[in-house]
Design an enzyme around this catalytic site. Structure first.
Site, PDB file in Angstrom:
ATOM      1  N   ALA A 234      52.210 -24.155-118.179  1.00 42.06           N
ATOM      2  CA  ALA A 234      53.315 -25.065-117.892  1.00 42.06           C
ATOM      3  C   ALA A 234      52.711 -26.368-117.382  1.00 42.06           C
ATOM      4  O   ALA A 234      51.580 -26.391-116.872  1.00 42.06           O
ATOM      5  CB  ALA A 234      54.218 -24.443-116.839  1.00 42.06           C
TER       6      ALA A 234
ATOM      7  N   GLU B  13      52.277 -16.665-121.279  1.00 43.43           N
ATOM      8  CA  GLU B  13      53.573 -15.980-121.157  1.00 43.43           C
ATOM      9  C   GLU B  13      54.409 -16.170-122.430  1.00 43.43           C
ATOM     10  O   GLU B  13      55.166 -15.284-122.814  1.00 43.43           O
ATOM     11  CB  GLU B  13      54.325 -16.492-119.928  1.00 43.43           C
TER      12      GLU B  13
ATOM     13  N   GLY C 284      51.965 -20.261-118.334  1.00 45.66           N
ATOM     14  CA  GLY C 284      53.186 -20.287-119.154  1.00 45.66           C
ATOM     15  C   GLY C 284      52.897 -20.278-120.646  1.00 45.66           C
ATOM     16  O   GLY C 284      53.760 -19.889-121.439  1.00 45.66           O
TER      17      GLY C 284
ATOM     18  N   GLU D 141      47.826 -19.019-112.357  1.00 47.91           N
ATOM     19  CA  GLU D 141      48.838 -19.516-111.415  1.00 47.91           C
ATOM     20  C   GLU D 141      48.422 -19.414-109.952  1.00 47.91           C
ATOM     21  O   GLU D 141      48.675 -20.320-109.168  1.00 47.91           O
ATOM     22  CB  GLU D 141      50.173 -18.766-111.619  1.00 47.91           C
TER      23      GLU D 141
HETATM   24  N1  CAA Z   1      49.622 -29.195-117.142  1.00 45.41           N
HETATM   25  C1  CAA Z   1      49.486 -30.542-117.260  1.00 45.41           C
HETATM   26  N2  CAA Z   1      48.421 -31.127-117.836  1.00 45.41           N
HETATM   27  C2  CAA Z   1      47.446 -30.322-118.284  1.00 45.41           C
HETATM   28  C3  CAA Z   1      47.507 -28.931-118.170  1.00 45.41           C
HETATM   29  C4  CAA Z   1      48.667 -28.364-117.572  1.00 45.41           C
HETATM   30  N3  CAA Z   1      48.847 -27.030-117.476  1.00 45.41           N
HETATM   31  N4  CAA Z   1      46.380 -28.395-118.690  1.00 45.41           N
HETATM   32  C5  CAA Z   1      45.647 -29.444-119.107  1.00 45.41           C
HETATM   33  N5  CAA Z   1      46.274 -30.615-118.871  1.00 45.41           N
HETATM   34  C6  CAA Z   1      45.816 -31.962-119.152  1.00 45.41           C
HETATM   35  C7  CAA Z   1      44.772 -32.409-118.150  1.00 45.41           C
HETATM   36  O1  CAA Z   1      45.378 -32.867-116.968  1.00 45.41           O
HETATM   37  C8  CAA Z   1      44.079 -33.492-118.933  1.00 45.41           C
HETATM   38  O2  CAA Z   1      44.871 -34.643-118.910  1.00 45.41           O
HETATM   39  P1  CAA Z   1      44.234 -36.073-118.411  1.00 45.41           P
HETATM   40  O3  CAA Z   1      43.172 -36.372-119.434  1.00 45.41           O
HETATM   41  O4  CAA Z   1      45.399 -36.994-118.456  1.00 45.41           O
HETATM   42  O5  CAA Z   1      43.652 -35.816-117.059  1.00 45.41           O
HETATM   43  C9  CAA Z   1      44.098 -32.968-120.354  1.00 45.41           C
HETATM   44  O6  CAA Z   1      45.147 -31.984-120.398  1.00 45.41           O
HETATM   45  C10 CAA Z   1      42.814 -32.284-120.757  1.00 45.41           C
HETATM   46  O7  CAA Z   1      42.542 -31.293-119.781  1.00 45.41           O
HETATM   47  P2  CAA Z   1      41.124 -31.181-119.014  1.00 45.41           P
HETATM   48  O8  CAA Z   1      40.479 -32.508-118.933  1.00 45.41           O
HETATM   49  O9  CAA Z   1      41.370 -30.463-117.740  1.00 45.41           O
HETATM   50  O10 CAA Z   1      40.327 -30.279-120.056  1.00 45.41           O
HETATM   51  P3  CAA Z   1      39.116 -29.298-119.754  1.00 45.41           P
HETATM   52  O11 CAA Z   1      38.602 -28.893-121.090  1.00 45.41           O
HETATM   53  O12 CAA Z   1      38.160 -29.895-118.793  1.00 45.41           O
HETATM   54  O13 CAA Z   1      39.763 -28.017-119.023  1.00 45.41           O
HETATM   55  C11 CAA Z   1      41.429 -26.286-118.722  1.00 45.41           C
HETATM   56  C12 CAA Z   1      40.658 -27.193-119.715  1.00 45.41           C
HETATM   57  C13 CAA Z   1      40.434 -25.328-118.056  1.00 45.41           C
HETATM   58  C14 CAA Z   1      42.445 -25.512-119.533  1.00 45.41           C
HETATM   59  C15 CAA Z   1      42.079 -27.179-117.658  1.00 45.41           C
HETATM   60  O14 CAA Z   1      42.799 -28.211-118.299  1.00 45.41           O
HETATM   61  C16 CAA Z   1      43.053 -26.422-116.786  1.00 45.41           C
HETATM   62  O15 CAA Z   1      42.636 -25.697-115.892  1.00 45.41           O
HETATM   63  N6  CAA Z   1      44.370 -26.599-117.028  1.00 45.41           N
HETATM   64  C17 CAA Z   1      45.399 -25.983-116.237  1.00 45.41           C
HETATM   65  C18 CAA Z   1      45.569 -24.516-116.580  1.00 45.41           C
HETATM   66  C19 CAA Z   1      46.598 -23.871-115.699  1.00 45.41           C
HETATM   67  O16 CAA Z   1      46.431 -23.756-114.495  1.00 45.41           O
HETATM   68  N7  CAA Z   1      47.709 -23.402-116.310  1.00 45.41           N
HETATM   69  C20 CAA Z   1      48.766 -22.720-115.600  1.00 45.41           C
HETATM   70  C21 CAA Z   1      49.846 -23.680-115.241  1.00 45.41           C
HETATM   71  S1  CAA Z   1      51.028 -22.990-114.145  1.00 45.41           S
HETATM   72  C22 CAA Z   1      52.107 -22.140-115.114  1.00 45.41           C
HETATM   73  O17 CAA Z   1      51.952 -22.022-116.315  1.00 45.41           O
HETATM   74  C23 CAA Z   1      53.291 -21.571-114.382  1.00 45.41           C
HETATM   75  C24 CAA Z   1      54.171 -20.618-115.087  1.00 45.41           C
HETATM   76  O18 CAA Z   1      54.067 -19.429-114.934  1.00 45.41           O
HETATM   77  C25 CAA Z   1      55.278 -21.087-115.941  1.00 45.41           C
END
Ligand code: CAA
Length: 255
Positions: A62, A108, A105, A128
Site C-alpha cells: 500500500a 495481500e 498490500g 508492515e
Molecule cells: N508506498 C509508497 N511508495 C513506495 C512504496 C510504497 N509501499 N514502495 C516503494 N515506493 C517508492 C519509493 O518511495 C521510491 O519513490 P521515490 O523515488 O519517489 O523515493 C520508489 O518507489 C522506488 O522505491 P525505492 O527507491 O525504495 O526502491 P528500492 O529498490 O531501493 O527498494 C523496496 C525497494 C525494498 C520494495 C522499498 O521500496 C520498500 O521497502 N518499499 C516499501 C515496502 C513496504 O513496506 N510495503 C508495505 C506497505 S504497508 C501495507 O501494504 C499495509 C497494508 O497491509 C495494506
C-alpha cells in the site's frame, strides 16, 4: 490518468497496475479503479479466468506516503479489504502472476487470488511491522489459511521478504518459473482452465471456498454432494460425458 488496466485476450482477462515509478504501490485511488474493473469482469459472462500481473513489480505494498498521516477513521477508509474481498469472491478462477516485489498490500492482493505463480527472483512478504502496523487487507486471515499459522506468523512477525523458492516451500505460491515466463505460464494455466466445463469450474470454486469455511467435514461433504448432483442438470455435463464416449473434445456452452 488511469493507473490500472484491464486487457481481455479471448476469454481470459488481465488486470495490471501501471505505476512503475513507485514499484506499483497501491493507493486507495488505484484500488478504487481496480474495483470498477472487477465489476466489469463480473458482468462479462464470456470470461473464464482473471490474471493479476504488473510489469517488473507486482506491487510494493500500500502507498506508505498516502497512508502515513492517517488517523483511525482515515485508515479505515484507506483500507483495501472491501475491494479485496470482492476479488476473492469472484466466481471465476484467478491467478496472481508475480514478478519482482509483492509486499504488504501487494502480497495481500496476490493472496485474494486462487493461485499464485512467481518469477524466480520475486520477493514476497509482509513488511508492515517494520512500519509499526500489521497487514490490514486480509493478510492475517488469508495467509494462515494458506500456509498454516506457524509460517504465517514467521512471515508477519519478522516482516522479512522471502525468495520465490522459500515461498514455494511454504506453499505461499503454486509454482516458480523464469522471470520472463511468469505471465506466459499464468496465461497457459488460465487457457487450460478456460477449456474446462465453465459451470463446473465456477461451482467447484464456490464449493471449495465454502468447504474451507465449514468446520464440520460431514456437513462440507454433504454440501459438496448436493452441488455436484446439480451439475447433472446442465448441458455441459451431458456434453462433457457424451464427448468422452464419442472420443472427441467437448464443446461446452456454459449452461
Ligand atoms: N508506498 C509508497 N511508495 C513506495 C512504496 C510504497 N509501499 N514502495 C516503494 N515506493 C517508492 C519509493 O518511495 C521510491 O519513490 P521515490 O523515488 O519517489 O523515493 C520508489 O518507489 C522506488 O522505491 P525505492 O527507491 O525504495 O526502491 P528500492 O529498490 O531501493 O527498494 C523496496 C525497494 C525494498 C520494495 C522499498 O521500496 C520498500 O521497502 N518499499 C516499501 C515496502 C513496504 O513496506 N510495503 C508495505 C506497505 S504497508 C501495507 O501494504 C499495509 C497494508 O497491509 C495494506
Amino acid at each position: 490518468m488511469s493507473k490500472v488496466a484491464l486487457v481481455k485476450e479471448g476469454n481470459i482477462a488481465i488486470i495490471s497496475v501501471q505505476r512503475p515509478e513507485a514499484l506499483n504501490a497501491l493507493s486507495r485511488e488505484i484500488v478504487d479503479e481496480m474495483d470498477v474493473l472487477i465489476e466489469e469482469v463480473k458482468k462479462d459472462a464470456d470470461l473464464r479466468c482473471l490474471i493479476f500481473h504488473s510489469e517488473k513489480n507486482f506491487a510494493a505494498g500500500a502507498d506508505i506516503k498516502a497512508m502515513a498521516g492517517c488517523n483511525e477513521e482515515e485508515a479505515k477508509a484507506f483500507g483495501f479489504s472491501d475491494v479485496y474481498d470482492k476479488i476473492a469472491e469472484l466466481p471465476i478462477p484467478t491467478i496472481a502472476a508475480i514478478e519482482g516485489y509483492a509486499l504488504g498490500g501487494g502480497m495481500e492482493l496476490a493472496m485474494t487470488a486462487d493461485m499464485r505463480i512467481a518469477g524466480e527472483s520475486a520477493k514476497m512478504g509482509f513488511p508492515e511491522v517494520t512500519l509499526g502496523i500489521f497487514p490490514g487487507a486480509g493478510g492475517t486471515i488469508r495467509v494462515p489459511k494458506l500456509v498454516g499459522p506457524a509460517f504465517a506468523k514467521e512471515l508477519i512477525f519478522s516482516g522479512d521478504a522471502v525468495s520465490a523458492e522459500r515461498a514455494l516451500q511454504m506453499g505461499l505460491v503454486n509454482r516458480v518459473v523464469a522471470d520472463n515466463q511468469v505471465l506466459e505460464e499464468a496465461k497457459k494455466l488460465a487457457g487450460r482452465i478456460a477449456k474446462r466445463g465453465p459451470v463446473a469450474v465456477r461451482m467447484v470454486k464456490e464449493v471449495i471456498t465454502r468447504g474451507l469455511e465449514e468446520p464440520d467435514v460431514n456437513k462440507g461433504a454433504a454440501m459438496e454432494a448436493e452441488q455436484w448432483a446439480k451439475l447433472f442438470n446442465t448441458y455441459d455435463q451431458k456434453e462433457g460425458m457424451k464427448a468422452f464416449m464419442e472420443k472427441r473434445k467437448p464443446v461446452f456452452e456454459n449452461r
